[in-house]
Scaffold this active site. Structure first.
Site, PDB file in Angstrom:
ATOM      1  N   THR A  72       0.843  -1.206   0.000  1.00  0.00           N
ATOM      2  CA  THR A  72       0.000   0.000   0.000  1.00  0.00           C
ATOM      3  C   THR A  72       0.873   1.249   0.000  1.00  0.00           C
ATOM      4  O   THR A  72       0.660   2.180  -0.789  1.00  0.00           O
ATOM      5  CB  THR A  72      -0.926  -0.011   1.235  1.00  0.00           C
ATOM      6  N   ASN A 149      -4.971  -9.583  -8.000  1.00  0.00           N
ATOM      7  CA  ASN A 149      -5.157 -10.277  -6.724  1.00  0.00           C
ATOM      8  C   ASN A 149      -6.385 -11.190  -6.714  1.00  0.00           C
ATOM      9  O   ASN A 149      -6.421 -12.170  -5.985  1.00  0.00           O
ATOM     10  CB  ASN A 149      -5.245  -9.269  -5.572  1.00  0.00           C
ATOM     11  N   CYS A 321      -9.416  -7.810   0.315  1.00  0.00           N
ATOM     12  CA  CYS A 321      -9.170  -6.550   1.003  1.00  0.00           C
ATOM     13  C   CYS A 321     -10.460  -5.779   1.231  1.00  0.00           C
ATOM     14  O   CYS A 321     -10.497  -4.844   2.001  1.00  0.00           O
ATOM     15  CB  CYS A 321      -8.180  -5.698   0.214  1.00  0.00           C
TER      16      CYS A 321
HETATM   17  N1  PLP Z   1      -1.361  -4.682  -4.284  1.00  0.00           N
HETATM   18  C1  PLP Z   1      -2.000  -5.849  -4.463  1.00  0.00           C
HETATM   19  C2  PLP Z   1      -2.228  -6.361  -5.840  1.00  0.00           C
HETATM   20  C3  PLP Z   1      -2.456  -6.558  -3.357  1.00  0.00           C
HETATM   21  O1  PLP Z   1      -3.096  -7.713  -3.526  1.00  0.00           O
HETATM   22  C4  PLP Z   1      -2.230  -6.034  -2.059  1.00  0.00           C
HETATM   23  C5  PLP Z   1      -2.750  -6.721  -0.855  1.00  0.00           C
HETATM   24  O2  PLP Z   1      -3.801  -7.319  -0.850  1.00  0.00           O
HETATM   25  C6  PLP Z   1      -1.552  -4.831  -1.946  1.00  0.00           C
HETATM   26  C7  PLP Z   1      -1.127  -4.178  -3.078  1.00  0.00           C
HETATM   27  C8  PLP Z   1      -1.293  -4.193  -0.606  1.00  0.00           C
HETATM   28  O3  PLP Z   1      -0.146  -4.732  -0.004  1.00  0.00           O
HETATM   29  P1  PLP Z   1       0.082  -4.560   1.569  1.00  0.00           P
HETATM   30  O4  PLP Z   1      -0.892  -5.459   2.251  1.00  0.00           O
HETATM   31  O5  PLP Z   1       1.516  -4.971   1.783  1.00  0.00           O
HETATM   32  O6  PLP Z   1      -0.148  -3.125   1.889  1.00  0.00           O
END
Ligand code: PLP
Length: 381
Positions: A72, A149, A321
């Site tokens: 993120t 994802n 998420c």
């Molecule tokens: N980008 C993608 C494609 C993700 O699937 C995720 C988490 O689900 C993230 C970014 C975010 O990563 P983090 O949990 O390390 O902030």
């Protein structure tokens, strides 16, 4: 009841070796990596070793790795940081980006930027002709994820990068869901910046990186002591970074063995699914080997996930998420899936601890659960 975890795109179990490497930095090696004394030097060395391990996994130079708190932050750091260095123009992102790319891109509108979304086809892939069309307008940056994802669908990021470079735009990719599942090579992808996260590859939560072309200048999100080459101030999370480094090294060693094993289990699963009347989203496109995204028409994904959880199998409905919201998946809607089918979406994401017997057992439980829910739905109607 033994529980089976099939939600590795949400997060993964911390590898024992990563944990073992982290523990000294949570106990006796507590030095600040910026301190000049022995304890500080020990911490600095550990951070630099991890920088080499992360860089090695993606074929980058250690100096190109900027440690952050995760995916993120890395995505925000690039999009906001790049915008801070340029005159407002167009910011082009795919319609299926994770919210931590989609939202910062959208928010740039307040600073005079023009956000533009690249559509995806029914197979979940963007069309190079749409990219070319979008890039006719002056564009500051382009961000397209390497693997999605939800569907696991892989984009041809190198091809988009070539188009972006020809249009003099900066190119970023969110490779969080690709790392550890397919080869990820920073130079072959031809991008200016790439986002990574530790907890998706059996590393700790709260650690990640932005891999950055040294010619790119970003306005830092956080101002302060000037850590991480001035790009990410704040005392380094030494244990987290150490765990991330070890997780990268292990992911690199295991990729050749793990990827075909996961692909074989996923294929067995989808062969089983096809006899049950399920739809599989994105199955025609190249996908990471561990992910299967499916739906049974007439059955809510949320309901199915709850029933499967009661039976000991942990999966996700829609995007993990945003699983607190009941909105159908934005990724599926962008793929042109009807909302009533999108509401049925369930994601199975395998990891290296999963075994073929677990998939076989799961198919039996899934079949029985779906039959029961269908009977209930039939009574309700
Ligand atoms: N980008 C993608 C494609 C993700 O699937 C995720 C988490 O689900 C993230 C970014 C975010 O990563 P983090 O949990 O390390 O902030």
């Amino acid at each position: 009841m033994t529980r089976v975890y099939f939600d590795h795109n949400a997060t993964t179990r911390l590898d024992e070796k990563a944990l073992a490497a982290m523990l000294p930095y949570l106990r006796e090696r507590y030095g600040n990596a910026s301190s000049r004394h022995g304890s500080g030097t020990l911490a600095r060395k550990a951070v630099n070793q991890a920088r080499e391990q992360v860089a090695a996994l993606v074929g980058a130079q250690p100096a190109q790795v900027i440690f952050t708190s995760g995916g993120t932050e890395s995505n925000n750091a690039f999009i906001k940081g790049a915008a801070g260095m340029m005159k407002p123009g167009q910011v082009v992102v795919s319609a299926i980006e994770h919210p931590c790319v989609a939202k910062p891109a959208q928010e740039l509108a307040r600073a005079g930027w023009k956000p533009r979304r690249l559509a995806v086809g029914r197979d979940g892939r963007i069309d190079p002709a749409d990219v070319a069309q979008a890039l006719k307008d002056p564009t500051g940056m382009v961000s397209v994820m390497l693997a999605n994802n939800e569907t696991g669908v892989i984009q041809d990021v190198a091809a988009v990068a070539e188009q972006a470079r020809a249009a003099r735009a900066w190119m970023h990719t969110d490779a969080v869901q690709a790392l550890g599942k397919i080869e990820v090579d920073f130079n072959a992808l031809n991008v200016h910046a790439m986002t990574l996260s530790a907890h998706k590859i059996h590393g700790p939560k709260g650690a990640g990186a932005l891999v950055l072309d040294k010619r790119i200048e970003l306005k830092p999100l956080l101002s302060g002591g000037g850590h991480e080459q001035g790009l990410r101030s704040g005392t380094e999370n030494v244990p987290g970074i150490v765990g991330f480094g070890v997780a990268c090294e292990l992911a690199g060693q295991r990729l050749r063995e793990v990827a075909p094993r996961l692909a074989a289990m996923r294929d067995t699963f989808e062969r089983g699914l096809s006899g049950m009347g399920a739809i599989v989203f994105g199955a025609e496109a190249p996908r990471v080997p561990n992910t299967s995204y499916f739906a049974f028409p007439g059955i809510e994904g949320e309901t199915l996930v709850i029933e499967l959880d009661k039976a000991g199998f942990e999966l996700a409905s829609g995007a993990a998420c945003s699983s607190t919201s009941t909105e159908p998946s934005a990724t599926l809607l962008a793929m042109g899936v009807a909302p009533e089918f999108a509401r049925g979406a369930v994601r199975l994401s395998l990891g290296r601890d999963n075994q073929p017997e677990q998939v076989e057992d799961f198919l039996k439980v899934l079949s029985a659960t779906v039959a029961r829910l269908r009977r209930l739905t039939a009574i309700a109607v």
